[in-house]
Structures are given as C-alpha cells and as structure tokens.
Design a protein around this motif. Structure first.
Motif, mmCIF file in Angstrom:
data_model
loop_
_atom_site.group_PDB
_atom_site.id
_atom_site.type_symbol
_atom_site.label_atom_id
_atom_site.label_comp_id
_atom_site.label_asym_id
_atom_site.label_seq_id
_atom_site.Cartn_x
_atom_site.Cartn_y
_atom_site.Cartn_z
ATOM 1 N N ILE A 194 10.290 -11.364 7.785
ATOM 2 C CA ILE A 194 11.494 -10.365 6.659
ATOM 3 C C ILE A 194 11.296 -11.079 5.564
ATOM 4 N N THR A 195 10.270 -11.664 5.207
ATOM 5 C CA THR A 195 10.233 -12.231 3.821
ATOM 6 C C THR A 195 9.112 -11.291 3.788
ATOM 7 N N ALA A 196 7.983 -11.311 4.206
ATOM 8 C CA ALA A 196 6.653 -10.622 4.222
ATOM 9 C C ALA A 196 6.858 -9.460 3.920
ATOM 10 N N LEU A 201 8.149 -4.706 -0.168
ATOM 11 C CA LEU A 201 8.488 -3.155 -0.342
ATOM 12 C C LEU A 201 9.026 -4.365 -2.481
ATOM 13 N N LEU A 202 8.776 -5.272 -2.996
ATOM 14 C CA LEU A 202 8.488 -5.853 -4.072
ATOM 15 C C LEU A 202 7.089 -5.016 -4.416
ATOM 16 N N ILE A 206 6.820 -3.483 -7.856
ATOM 17 C CA ILE A 206 5.795 -3.721 -9.011
ATOM 18 C C ILE A 206 4.987 -2.773 -9.513
ATOM 19 N N LEU A 207 3.960 -1.659 -8.244
ATOM 20 C CA LEU A 207 2.688 -0.669 -8.574
ATOM 21 C C LEU A 207 3.753 0.623 -9.287
ATOM 22 N N LEU A 251 -1.152 -8.592 4.192
ATOM 23 C CA LEU A 251 0.255 -9.655 5.115
ATOM 24 C C LEU A 251 1.704 -8.894 4.525
ATOM 25 N N ALA A 252 2.034 -9.071 3.502
ATOM 26 C CA ALA A 252 2.986 -8.869 3.847
ATOM 27 C C ALA A 252 3.104 -7.496 4.772
ATOM 28 N N PHE A 253 2.310 -6.238 4.131
ATOM 29 C CA PHE A 253 3.532 -5.152 5.673
ATOM 30 C C PHE A 253 2.941 -5.588 6.723
#
Length: 346
Positions: A194-196, A201-202, A206-207, A251-253
């Motif tokens: 969930i954090t990833a 999304l963050l 940012i982009l 890693l986030a995706f």
C-alpha cells in the motif's frame, strides 16, 4: 519441495500479472505520445510510465529467461527472436514507406524500428548472460551497471544495433534473472504494498509539477550523452541518477500488482501479441487524423480507454489462434538445419 513449487507458481502468477499491466502501459504511452507536447497532464503521465515500464519489462523478461537460457531451448528462443525481428522489421518498414509515410525513421535491419529494439536487445541480453554465466551475480551486476553508464560515452547514434538500450537496460535484466520471489514476498507485505502504491502516485504528482525539467531522452535509454547534449566527463553521473529514479519508480509501481491469479494472469501469457501488433494500430490512428479531435481531457480519456481495451483484445486466445504463424513463426526448420550443419562439421 512442495513449498518451492508453490513459491515458483506464485512468482509466475505475479510476473504474468505484472507483464500484462506493463504492456497496457506500453500501449497507453505510445497512444498518448502525440498529445504530450500540448497537454501537461499527458506529458506527466508519459514521463511517469517511462520511469518504470521499460525497466520492469526488462526485469520480467530476465525473470522468465532463466528457465530457457541454455541448451536447445535457449537456441530455439534466440532463433525465434531473430525471425520475429526480420518479419516485423520488414512489415513496419514497408508500411511506413507506403501507407504511413513517416519521416525520420532509419529503415535498416541494423537499426531496429521503434518498438522492435526490444527484440534485438532481448537477444543480446541472453547472449550477454551466457557470456557472464560463470561470474557471480555481484560481478554480473557490476559489469551491467558500468556498461550501462559507459555506453553513453560512445560517439555514435545509440539506435544502431540497439546498442544503447541493450546496455542501459542490462542491469534490470540481470536483476530479473536473479530475482527471488520468496524474498520479495517477505518484504512486500500488505502495508508495504500500500505504501509503495502511494509512493508511485506521489511520483506521478511530482513529475506533473517538476518533471518538465527532465529531458525525456534520459528516460528512453536510446540516446548517448552526445545526443543528449551532455558531453562532460561526468555525464555518466546523470545516467546513475536516472537509474536511481527508475529503481525507485519500479519498486513503487510493484505495489499495484496483485499476487493472485485472475484474468490478468491469462492475458499476461500473450503479451507478445500486444507488443508486436499494437504499433500498427497506433500508426493507423496517427495517419487517420483522429488526433486532431483528441486534444482535450475527454479525448485523452477516450484514448486511454481505447488503449487499455485494445490491449485486452489483442491478448485474447483468438488473436493468437489467427496470428500465431506471424507472431510466433516456427523455427523447426532452422533447428533442423543447425543440426545438419553440426553433423557435417563433426
């Protein structure tokens, strides 16, 4: 032994799910590319997708390659990649010169046509892994990172032989080849996932706000430093920074990818068909003039919906049934010829 089989099966399910979701992002990114110069939201989405989708696609390819890298299975896949490359390089080039009439494309078997770079690089990644087979994983990764950074210093067009992308993305192939799904599941617990996903999304936001300062060429991996107008001796540090961004984005995706088997898993078995065929659809859409009506939020939403829907359509069994001889041509005759040549040489 049962536990190992279960982990292996769960790993295959996860990576098939990931592979389908990634091919959907590939289709979506290619579909929205004509809009990124005029729509800030599409530009941000395009950059966000490019921050993870090719690194992860290469990682998935490396993961599945470890079962078929050596022996006759490995030779068969290399032959099939080569035949696919010849067939689709010819088809895309012929259509470009006749129907699509696209300018600025290198029509040469030594310069992979747009998306076909992946076929050329896939063959080279397999050959490089065979050459590094006696090295430790740390040694392989060290070489891959150094090669990915140093290839940028070559004074040439990185598109030839797909040399730039082959080495730029080699680290992700090595990671995929040695990927431990068991270790991954121990780390990516429910709350970590969930954090990833939230971090992914963050990164998009940012982009959206600051990504315009990052030249897209750095995310493509196809340009040398000379082409990116960065000829300083320390230009390799920029590539290293991009690696950091891509590693974090990947890693986030992964937080978005389900572990359970579903329709995504089945569709993920036929992503090759989506990959090789979707370019024809995008090209036809561009020459049709339809993009002149899509330069707004509603049009972009329709375009993205169409890209995802067509990804699902091209991943259906009936498409494989109809187009199997074209997309996955038989290489039995090549294997027979190889055996005959080997017998004569002995």
């Amino acid at each position: 032994m049962v536990g190992e089989t279960s982990i292996e099966s769960r790993g295959e399910t996860f990576f098939l799910n990931l592979r389908f979701i990634l091919i959907a992002t590939v289709f979506a990114s290619n579909a929205i590319e004509p809009l990124i110069g005029t729509m800030g939201g599409m530009h941000a989405l395009y950059m966000w997708i490019f921050s993870f989708h090719m690194p992860l696609f290469v990682l998935v390819t490396g993961y599945f390659a470890r079962k078929s890298l050596n022996g006759s299975a490995g030779r068969k896949i290399l032959m099939q990649i080569g035949l696919q490359y010849v067939v689709f390089q010819t088809l895309y080039s012929l259509l470009d010169q006749t129907l699509f009439q696209v300018n600025g494309i290198h029509h040469s078997f030594f310069a992979p046509y747009l998306l076909l770079w992946f076929l050329a690089s896939h063959a080279f990644w397999r050959l490089l892994m065979l050459g590094m087979s006696k090295w430790t994983p740390v040694g392989q990764m060290t070489f891959a990172l150094l090669a990915g950074i140093l290839v940028g210093y070559l004074q040439l067009d990185g598109v030839w032989f797909s040399i730039s992308r082959t080495f730029v993305y080699l680290p992700f192939f090595v990671i995929g080849y040695h990927f431990s799904f068991a270790a991954f599941t121990r780390i990516y617990t429910k709350w970590i996932k969930i954090t990833a996903a939230a971090a992914s999304l963050l990164l998009f936001f940012i982009l959206m706000n600051w990504g315009v300062k990052l030249p897209l060429g750095w995310l493509f991996g196809s340009f040398t430093y000379m082409q990116l107008d960065r000829q300083e001796w320390y230009a390799g540090l920029y590539r290293l920074a991009i690696y950091g961004l891509q590693f974090i984005a990947a890693l986030a995706f992964l937080g978005w990818i389900p572990f359970r088997a579903s329709r995504l898993t089945d569709w993920g078995r036929r992503t090759l068909y989506v990959f090789l065929l979707h370019g024809f659809i995008v090209r036809l859409a561009v020459v049709s003039g339809i993009y002149s009506y899509l330069g707004n939020a509603v049009g972009a939403a329709v375009l993205l919906t169409a890209a995802v829907s067509l990804t699902i359509l091209l991943a259906q069994p009936v498409v494989k049934q109809w187009l199997h001889p074209l997309v996955e041509p038989s290489v039995g005759w090549m294997m027979t010829l190889q055996r005959a040549v080997l017998r004569r040489s002995l």
